[in-house]
Design a protein around this motif. Structure first.
Motif, mmCIF file in Angstrom:
data_model
loop_
_atom_site.group_PDB
_atom_site.id
_atom_site.type_symbol
_atom_site.label_atom_id
_atom_site.label_comp_id
_atom_site.label_asym_id
_atom_site.label_seq_id
_atom_site.Cartn_x
_atom_site.Cartn_y
_atom_site.Cartn_z
ATOM 1 N N ALA A 1 13.571 -22.110 2.987
ATOM 2 C CA ALA A 1 11.966 -22.155 3.497
ATOM 3 C C ALA A 1 11.712 -21.134 4.434
ATOM 4 O O ALA A 1 10.657 -20.662 4.381
ATOM 5 N N LYS A 2 12.581 -20.705 5.384
ATOM 6 C CA LYS A 2 12.714 -19.921 6.230
ATOM 7 C C LYS A 2 12.619 -18.476 5.554
ATOM 8 O O LYS A 2 11.545 -17.416 5.942
ATOM 9 N N ILE A 3 13.358 -18.139 4.736
ATOM 10 C CA ILE A 3 13.421 -16.743 3.927
ATOM 11 C C ILE A 3 12.040 -16.613 3.203
ATOM 12 O O ILE A 3 11.454 -15.628 3.180
ATOM 13 N N GLN A 4 11.669 -17.598 2.420
ATOM 14 C CA GLN A 4 10.232 -17.702 1.669
ATOM 15 C C GLN A 4 9.315 -17.485 2.528
ATOM 16 O O GLN A 4 8.338 -16.605 2.077
ATOM 17 N N ALA A 5 8.943 -18.115 3.582
ATOM 18 C CA ALA A 5 7.852 -17.809 4.628
ATOM 19 C C ALA A 5 7.758 -16.463 5.002
ATOM 20 O O ALA A 5 6.684 -15.666 5.356
ATOM 21 N N SER A 6 9.097 -15.832 5.293
ATOM 22 C CA SER A 6 9.143 -14.556 6.080
ATOM 23 C C SER A 6 8.629 -13.520 4.841
ATOM 24 O O SER A 6 7.869 -12.718 5.159
ATOM 25 N N THR A 7 9.229 -13.654 3.647
ATOM 26 C CA THR A 7 9.031 -12.687 2.506
ATOM 27 C C THR A 7 7.445 -12.718 2.331
ATOM 28 O O THR A 7 6.777 -11.690 1.895
ATOM 29 N N ARG A 8 6.783 -14.014 2.050
ATOM 30 C CA ARG A 8 5.484 -14.269 1.670
ATOM 31 C C ARG A 8 4.434 -13.761 2.887
ATOM 32 O O ARG A 8 3.532 -13.144 2.637
ATOM 33 N N PHE A 9 5.049 -13.818 4.135
ATOM 34 C CA PHE A 9 4.164 -13.350 5.073
ATOM 35 C C PHE A 9 4.159 -11.610 5.087
ATOM 36 O O PHE A 9 2.916 -11.220 5.312
ATOM 37 N N TRP A 10 5.132 -11.359 5.088
ATOM 38 C CA TRP A 10 4.958 -9.461 4.970
ATOM 39 C C TRP A 10 4.395 -9.122 3.791
ATOM 40 O O TRP A 10 3.699 -8.068 3.654
ATOM 41 N N GLY A 11 4.827 -9.848 2.520
ATOM 42 C CA GLY A 11 4.425 -9.425 1.257
ATOM 43 C C GLY A 11 2.784 -9.659 1.417
ATOM 44 O O GLY A 11 1.980 -8.926 0.997
ATOM 45 N N GLY A 12 2.290 -10.772 1.795
ATOM 46 C CA GLY A 12 0.856 -11.122 1.830
ATOM 47 C C GLY A 12 0.076 -10.113 2.989
ATOM 48 O O GLY A 12 -1.213 -9.602 2.346
ATOM 49 N N LEU A 13 0.898 -9.835 4.086
ATOM 50 C CA LEU A 13 0.247 -8.754 5.063
ATOM 51 C C LEU A 13 -0.124 -7.436 4.077
ATOM 52 O O LEU A 13 -0.834 -6.635 4.260
ATOM 53 N N LEU A 14 1.157 -6.985 3.250
ATOM 54 C CA LEU A 14 1.017 -5.523 2.665
ATOM 55 C C LEU A 14 -0.098 -5.925 1.812
ATOM 56 O O LEU A 14 -0.890 -4.700 1.393
ATOM 57 N N LEU A 15 -0.148 -6.774 0.837
ATOM 58 C CA LEU A 15 -1.118 -6.911 -0.130
ATOM 59 C C LEU A 15 -2.512 -6.914 0.566
ATOM 60 O O LEU A 15 -3.465 -6.262 -0.294
ATOM 61 N N THR A 16 -2.700 -7.608 1.672
ATOM 62 C CA THR A 16 -4.064 -7.723 2.279
ATOM 63 C C THR A 16 -4.496 -6.382 2.531
ATOM 64 O O THR A 16 -5.497 -5.985 2.185
ATOM 65 N N ILE A 17 -3.693 -5.528 3.287
ATOM 66 C CA ILE A 17 -3.911 -4.150 3.643
ATOM 67 C C ILE A 17 -4.457 -3.388 2.486
ATOM 68 O O ILE A 17 -5.321 -2.483 2.549
#
Length: 353
Positions: free
Chosen positions: A279-295
């Motif tokens: 869960a920690k790995i998934q939250a970390s990857t999704r956060f940075w991936g979501g931030l990059l996709l948002t930008i």
């Protein structure tokens, strides 16, 4: 339906039944699609009465014929998309959208070349800058689509065939779990675009002053209501939220699959510790991936509106580049899988499998 398959107990049970359950879910999706197609066709048929030359004496006939043809067209496209998906050439709906976007690029490029030819001296610095931005957006789209974090696995008492047989043509690959930084693909961008265009549809149908004000507020090119920053803020928030939103509780499902496979993560205790680690790995990857996709999506949307403002309401569409790159990568992956199948069949026949 994707959300319902993780919320409704009956659909959750069907999803875990394998191919038979997925066939039933597809059956339900088909009927829901038919209902939405009929509803949308009826609304469009009623809305188009004011433009019909048969409005005076054939109102009912006009609505029924419009509903029939639009529903048949919608369900035909649904069948085409399902056929493409079942054939293994990627997501059919994404490929159809991709083809539609690429066909629209021809007209856009023609307009841009016509504009450049008329003012070549004033526009020549503009073309290299536009090409450079296009290349950067394409590269970042590939990173967002393909980027992942690999979590190594270890099997209990398992030995690879390549290590057991000398001279084996099979290359031993270290097992791992890929956590994609953007597991939803470009779906957050599409969902956000449809969601923000919904007030405009309601305003045209209901003709309500409230929905008309909401439509103008969510229009970055309008001076009524809030400024463009309001639209882009909501756009960025929705893209980020849809990317990191996980309703399926995938870490728990992954741990259950690891138990069935007889695998574990090195250095992590089995049980709740493994679920928390995943869960920690998934939250970390999704956060940075979501931030990059948002930008990337927000900056592309800003560029599109700016170019549309200075180029007489047309632009090359940087937001659509995100969808095109994802579709092409899926198509390439499917093509590679088809090329590998004959080679894999020959290797299996060689060892009597």
């Amino acid at each position: 339906m994707q959300m319902a398959c993780h919320l409704m107990p009956s659909l959750v049970k069907l999803r875990k039944e394998g191919s038979d359950g997925y066939e039933k879910i597809k059956y339900y999706i088909w009927w829901i699609s038919l209902g939405f197609a009929i509803l949308g066709a009826l609304l469009l048929g009623c809305f188009s009465l004011q433009y019909s030359i048969y409005e005076a004496g054939h109102r009912f006939k006009h609505v029924m014929m419009t509903t029939l043809f639009l529903t048949c067209g919608a369900m035909t496209m649904t069948w085409i998309c399902d056929t493409i998906t079942q054939s293994g050439f990627g997501e059919g709906s994404s490929l159809v959208i991709c083809v539609g976007i690429l066909s629209g690029y021809i007209d856009t490029l023609h307009k841009m070349l016509t504009q450049f030819s008329g003012n070549a001296l004033s526009w020549w610095p503009y073309a290299p800058a536009l090409l450079g931005i296009y290349v950067v957006v394409t590269m970042l789209s590939v990173v967002v689509t393909q980027g992942c974090r690999k979590v190594k696995l270890q099997y209990y008492g398992f030995k690879f065939a390549s290590s057991a047989r000398r001279g084996s043509p099979i290359t031993e690959v270290e097992p791992y779990i890929p956590f994609n930084i953007n597991p939803s693909g470009m779906q957050p961008v599409l969902t956000t675009s449809y969601l923000l265009s919904f007030p405009a549809i309601l305003a045209s149908l209901l003709r309500s002053p409230f929905w008309n004000y909401v439509k103008e507020t969510l229009n970055p090119e309008s001076s009524i209501g809030a400024g463009p920053w309001f639209y882009y803020s909501i756009y960025a928030f929705c893209v980020f939220a849809f990317n990191i939103f996980d309703i399926a509780n995938k870490p728990k499902e992954i741990y259950e699959c690891l138990n069935k496979m007889g695998a574990r993560i090195p250095g992590v205790k089995p049980g709740n510790a493994t679920v928390e680690y995943l869960a920690k790995i998934q939250a970390s990857t999704r956060f940075w991936g979501g931030l990059l996709l948002t930008i990337l999506a927000t900056s592309s949307s800003v560029l599109d509106h700016h170019l549309r403002h200075i180029n007489e309401s047309f632009s090359i569409g940087f937001t659509s580049v995100l969808l095109i790159v994802g579709s092409i990568i899926d198509l390439r992956r499917s093509y590679q899988a088809y090329n590998v199948m004959p080679m894999l069949s020959r290797v299996l026949r060689r060892y009597g499998v």
